[in-house]
Write a protein that holds these residues in place. Structure first.
Motif, mmCIF file in Angstrom:
data_model
loop_
_atom_site.group_PDB
_atom_site.id
_atom_site.type_symbol
_atom_site.label_atom_id
_atom_site.label_comp_id
_atom_site.label_asym_id
_atom_site.label_seq_id
_atom_site.Cartn_x
_atom_site.Cartn_y
_atom_site.Cartn_z
ATOM 1 N N TRP A 1 0.674 -1.135 0.018
ATOM 2 C CA TRP A 1 -0.052 -0.126 -0.097
ATOM 3 C C TRP A 1 0.859 1.383 -0.062
ATOM 4 C CZ3 TRP A 1 -4.803 1.174 -1.142
ATOM 5 C CH2 TRP A 1 -5.163 2.465 -0.848
ATOM 6 N N ALA A 2 1.849 1.242 0.796
ATOM 7 C CA ALA A 2 2.839 2.328 0.894
ATOM 8 C C ALA A 2 3.487 2.413 -0.501
ATOM 9 C CB ALA A 2 3.771 2.330 1.826
ATOM 10 N N TYR A 3 3.840 1.598 -1.117
ATOM 11 C CA TYR A 3 4.430 1.537 -2.500
ATOM 12 C C TYR A 3 3.548 2.240 -3.581
ATOM 13 C CZ TYR A 3 6.647 0.529 -6.899
ATOM 14 O OH TYR A 3 7.118 0.749 -8.121
ATOM 15 N N LYS A 4 2.430 1.732 -3.561
ATOM 16 C CA LYS A 4 1.226 2.101 -4.546
ATOM 17 C C LYS A 4 0.792 3.712 -4.269
ATOM 18 C CE LYS A 4 -0.462 -2.612 -5.220
ATOM 19 N NZ LYS A 4 -1.764 -3.342 -4.993
ATOM 20 N N THR A 5 0.924 4.225 -3.195
ATOM 21 C CA THR A 5 0.485 5.492 -2.848
ATOM 22 C C THR A 5 1.691 6.538 -2.514
ATOM 23 O OG1 THR A 5 0.195 5.064 -0.395
ATOM 24 C CG2 THR A 5 -1.651 4.519 -1.865
ATOM 25 N N THR A 6 2.802 6.476 -2.475
ATOM 26 C CA THR A 6 3.854 7.402 -2.727
ATOM 27 C C THR A 6 3.931 8.013 -3.844
ATOM 28 O OG1 THR A 6 5.053 5.809 -0.901
ATOM 29 C CG2 THR A 6 6.390 7.552 -2.119
ATOM 30 N N HIS A 7 4.208 9.120 -3.469
ATOM 31 C CA HIS A 7 4.362 10.096 -4.999
ATOM 32 C C HIS A 7 5.994 9.930 -5.191
ATOM 33 C CE1 HIS A 7 0.940 12.429 -5.171
ATOM 34 N NE2 HIS A 7 0.764 12.330 -3.973
ATOM 35 N N TRP A 8 6.355 9.668 -6.559
ATOM 36 C CA TRP A 8 7.622 9.478 -6.862
ATOM 37 C C TRP A 8 8.122 10.814 -7.678
ATOM 38 C CZ3 TRP A 8 10.009 5.541 -5.138
ATOM 39 C CH2 TRP A 8 8.968 4.456 -4.561
ATOM 40 N N THR A 9 9.417 10.891 -7.449
ATOM 41 C CA THR A 9 9.977 12.182 -7.935
ATOM 42 C C THR A 9 10.133 12.137 -9.522
ATOM 43 O OG1 THR A 9 11.750 12.129 -6.172
ATOM 44 C CG2 THR A 9 12.254 13.494 -7.996
ATOM 45 N N THR A 10 9.984 11.078 -10.006
ATOM 46 C CA THR A 10 10.206 11.337 -11.532
ATOM 47 C C THR A 10 8.902 11.459 -12.228
ATOM 48 O OG1 THR A 10 9.836 8.638 -11.583
ATOM 49 C CG2 THR A 10 12.097 9.538 -11.888
ATOM 50 N N THR A 11 7.456 10.965 -11.865
ATOM 51 C CA THR A 11 6.421 11.323 -12.488
ATOM 52 C C THR A 11 5.670 12.228 -11.698
ATOM 53 O OG1 THR A 11 5.422 9.594 -10.821
ATOM 54 C CG2 THR A 11 6.199 8.932 -13.031
ATOM 55 N N GLY A 12 5.865 12.736 -10.212
ATOM 56 C CA GLY A 12 5.166 13.475 -9.396
ATOM 57 C C GLY A 12 3.987 13.049 -9.066
ATOM 58 N N GLU A 13 3.688 11.918 -9.522
ATOM 59 C CA GLU A 13 2.382 11.033 -8.980
ATOM 60 C C GLU A 13 2.712 9.823 -8.284
ATOM 61 O OE1 GLU A 13 -0.489 12.366 -9.631
ATOM 62 O OE2 GLU A 13 0.347 14.210 -10.609
ATOM 63 N N SER A 14 1.597 9.170 -7.705
ATOM 64 C CA SER A 14 1.614 7.813 -7.000
ATOM 65 C C SER A 14 1.230 6.966 -8.250
ATOM 66 C CB SER A 14 0.896 7.715 -5.772
ATOM 67 O OG SER A 14 -0.523 7.891 -6.265
ATOM 68 N N PRO A 15 1.675 5.597 -8.298
ATOM 69 C CA PRO A 15 1.191 4.545 -9.202
ATOM 70 C C PRO A 15 -0.434 4.301 -9.072
ATOM 71 C CG PRO A 15 2.917 3.623 -7.997
ATOM 72 C CD PRO A 15 2.834 5.182 -7.370
ATOM 73 N N PHE A 16 -0.891 4.553 -7.561
ATOM 74 C CA PHE A 16 -2.318 4.563 -7.737
ATOM 75 C C PHE A 16 -2.884 5.564 -8.379
ATOM 76 C CE2 PHE A 16 -6.414 5.068 -5.655
ATOM 77 C CZ PHE A 16 -6.931 3.764 -5.290
ATOM 78 N N SER A 17 -2.473 6.835 -8.402
ATOM 79 C CA SER A 17 -2.991 7.772 -9.163
ATOM 80 C C SER A 17 -3.087 7.756 -10.518
ATOM 81 C CB SER A 17 -2.763 9.335 -8.561
ATOM 82 O OG SER A 17 -1.497 9.543 -9.001
#
Length: 138
Positions: free
Chosen positions: A45-61
């Motif tokens: 859940w933490a991995y899917k909802t964390t915003h990533w620097t490269t995309t600026g978005e979370s995988p969930f969003s």
């Protein structure tokens, strides 16, 4: 060579994701060795909802078009919980799903800009060596 997102094995994304999950499990299992099956859902859940620097978005969003609501928001009655309306929520989610492609396009642009920044940083520290005819190169 460009590879497809549909086949993460071909572009080493599967290994990257597995490494991130294992690192998350190691951080949470210092005191509870052997109980990784209980901690795995929260790490995922933490991995899917964390915003990533490269995309600026979370995988969930990027997948669903909206941000996930965490349990703390529900417990403390955040504005998202207080102003929730079932009918408006369904309509809002439909409109967000229509905008998912645009969100993905923006993330793709951010990834390209990130790669350019990393490339510029790397190239600053690069020492060019001129080559001439007859030089042996590995």
């Amino acid at each position: 060579m460009l590879t497809s997102i549909a086949y993460p094995q071909s572009n080493s994304q599967a290994e990257v994701i597995n490494r991130e999950i294992i690192l998350g499990l190691k951080k949470r299992l210092k005191a509870k060795k052997g109980r990784w099956t209980e901690e795995l859902p929260s790490v995922l859940w933490a991995y899917k909802t964390t915003h990533w620097t490269t995309t600026g978005e979370s995988p969930f969003s990027l997948c669903f078009g909206s941000e996930a609501m965490i349990l703390v928001e529900i417990a403390v009655h955040s504005p998202r919980v207080i102003h929730f309306n079932q009918a408006e929520n369904k309509e809002g989610l439909r409109s967000l799903l229509d905008l998912v492609e645009e969100l993905i396009d923006k993330a793709t642009i951010r990834v390209a800009a990130y790669h350019q920044r990393v490339s510029r940083y790397y190239n600053k520290r690069l020492n060019p060596r001129p080559l001439s005819d007859g030089d042996l190169v590995l």
